[in-house]
Design a protein around this motif. Sequence first.
Motif, mmCIF file in Angstrom:
data_model
loop_
_atom_site.group_PDB
_atom_site.id
_atom_site.type_symbol
_atom_site.label_atom_id
_atom_site.label_comp_id
_atom_site.label_asym_id
_atom_site.label_seq_id
_atom_site.Cartn_x
_atom_site.Cartn_y
_atom_site.Cartn_z
ATOM 1 N N MET A 11 0.853 -1.185 0.000
ATOM 2 C CA MET A 11 0.000 0.000 0.000
ATOM 3 C C MET A 11 0.893 1.242 0.000
ATOM 4 O O MET A 11 1.939 1.251 0.609
ATOM 5 N N ILE A 12 0.458 2.273 -0.649
ATOM 6 C CA ILE A 12 1.188 3.525 -0.703
ATOM 7 C C ILE A 12 0.528 4.476 0.302
ATOM 8 O O ILE A 12 -0.534 5.016 0.038
ATOM 9 N N VAL A 13 1.139 4.639 1.437
ATOM 10 C CA VAL A 13 0.546 5.415 2.515
ATOM 11 C C VAL A 13 0.650 6.905 2.228
ATOM 12 O O VAL A 13 1.733 7.427 1.996
ATOM 13 N N GLY A 14 -0.512 7.590 2.248
ATOM 14 C CA GLY A 14 -0.540 9.040 2.136
ATOM 15 C C GLY A 14 -0.363 9.619 0.752
ATOM 16 O O GLY A 14 -0.437 10.817 0.586
ATOM 17 N N GLN A 15 -0.133 8.815 -0.282
ATOM 18 C CA GLN A 15 0.038 9.352 -1.635
ATOM 19 C C GLN A 15 -1.280 9.302 -2.383
ATOM 20 O O GLN A 15 -2.108 8.428 -2.171
ATOM 21 N N ARG A 16 -1.455 10.218 -3.296
ATOM 22 C CA ARG A 16 -2.637 10.270 -4.147
ATOM 23 C C ARG A 16 -2.343 9.570 -5.474
ATOM 24 O O ARG A 16 -1.200 9.503 -5.917
ATOM 25 N N CYS A 17 -3.395 9.086 -6.088
ATOM 26 C CA CYS A 17 -3.296 8.474 -7.415
ATOM 27 C C CYS A 17 -2.784 9.525 -8.392
ATOM 28 O O CYS A 17 -3.180 10.690 -8.325
ATOM 29 N N ARG A 18 -1.893 9.140 -9.300
ATOM 30 C CA ARG A 18 -1.336 10.092 -10.268
ATOM 31 C C ARG A 18 -1.849 9.834 -11.674
ATOM 32 O O ARG A 18 -1.220 10.222 -12.644
ATOM 33 N N LEU A 19 -2.986 9.173 -11.787
ATOM 34 C CA LEU A 19 -3.577 8.948 -13.096
ATOM 35 C C LEU A 19 -4.790 9.836 -13.268
ATOM 36 O O LEU A 19 -5.215 10.503 -12.339
ATOM 37 N N GLY A 20 -5.364 9.811 -14.431
ATOM 38 C CA GLY A 20 -6.521 10.649 -14.748
ATOM 39 C C GLY A 20 -6.203 11.495 -15.961
ATOM 40 O O GLY A 20 -5.215 11.269 -16.653
ATOM 41 N N GLY A 21 -7.023 12.497 -16.187
ATOM 42 C CA GLY A 21 -6.834 13.370 -17.334
ATOM 43 C C GLY A 21 -5.707 14.365 -17.123
ATOM 44 O O GLY A 21 -5.164 14.506 -16.033
ATOM 45 N N ARG A 22 -5.371 15.077 -18.181
ATOM 46 C CA ARG A 22 -4.287 16.053 -18.134
ATOM 47 C C ARG A 22 -4.563 17.146 -17.103
ATOM 48 O O ARG A 22 -3.694 17.582 -16.384
#
Length: 146
Positions: A11-22
């Motif tokens: 699990m990546i604690v405290g990080q946000r997802c870096r995918l999605g639109g531009r």
Amino acid sequence: MALIHRAVMGMIVGQRCRLGGRFSKCAELAEETCQYCGRPFCARHTYYREGHEAVCTASRCRAKRDDLVAYQAYRAAVAARNRAGLCGIDGCGPHPAHECSLCRGHFCGDHIRERMYPFRQGWVTIERPASVCARCWDRRKIWRGA
């Protein structure tokens, strides 16, 4: 202690997802890190996850995962044909005399070519001559820059 345990389990604690639109990055908490691009991603942006493997939904990462699965099946089929004394290409005859430098399958002269193939050495890509079957030659387009 629970935070440390989740970090160890992938699990990546405290990080946000870096995918999605531009202009609209996903705001969800990341659960994994992509094994191909290294970006953290959430459950919604999960393309494949099993055991220690995790792949995000980015098109390049999906293409690499799909290619890897297809390539493993290809290598198994080539190995089965080679054990029978046949060229690795389905429908071709016996006596394969040449080995692919990449997949190590054996092929007849019609199904393998000597080409300049890009090999990575550290940070540098060097082109060297290699005997390469058509399937391995086509894979370089997917994996280039990896």
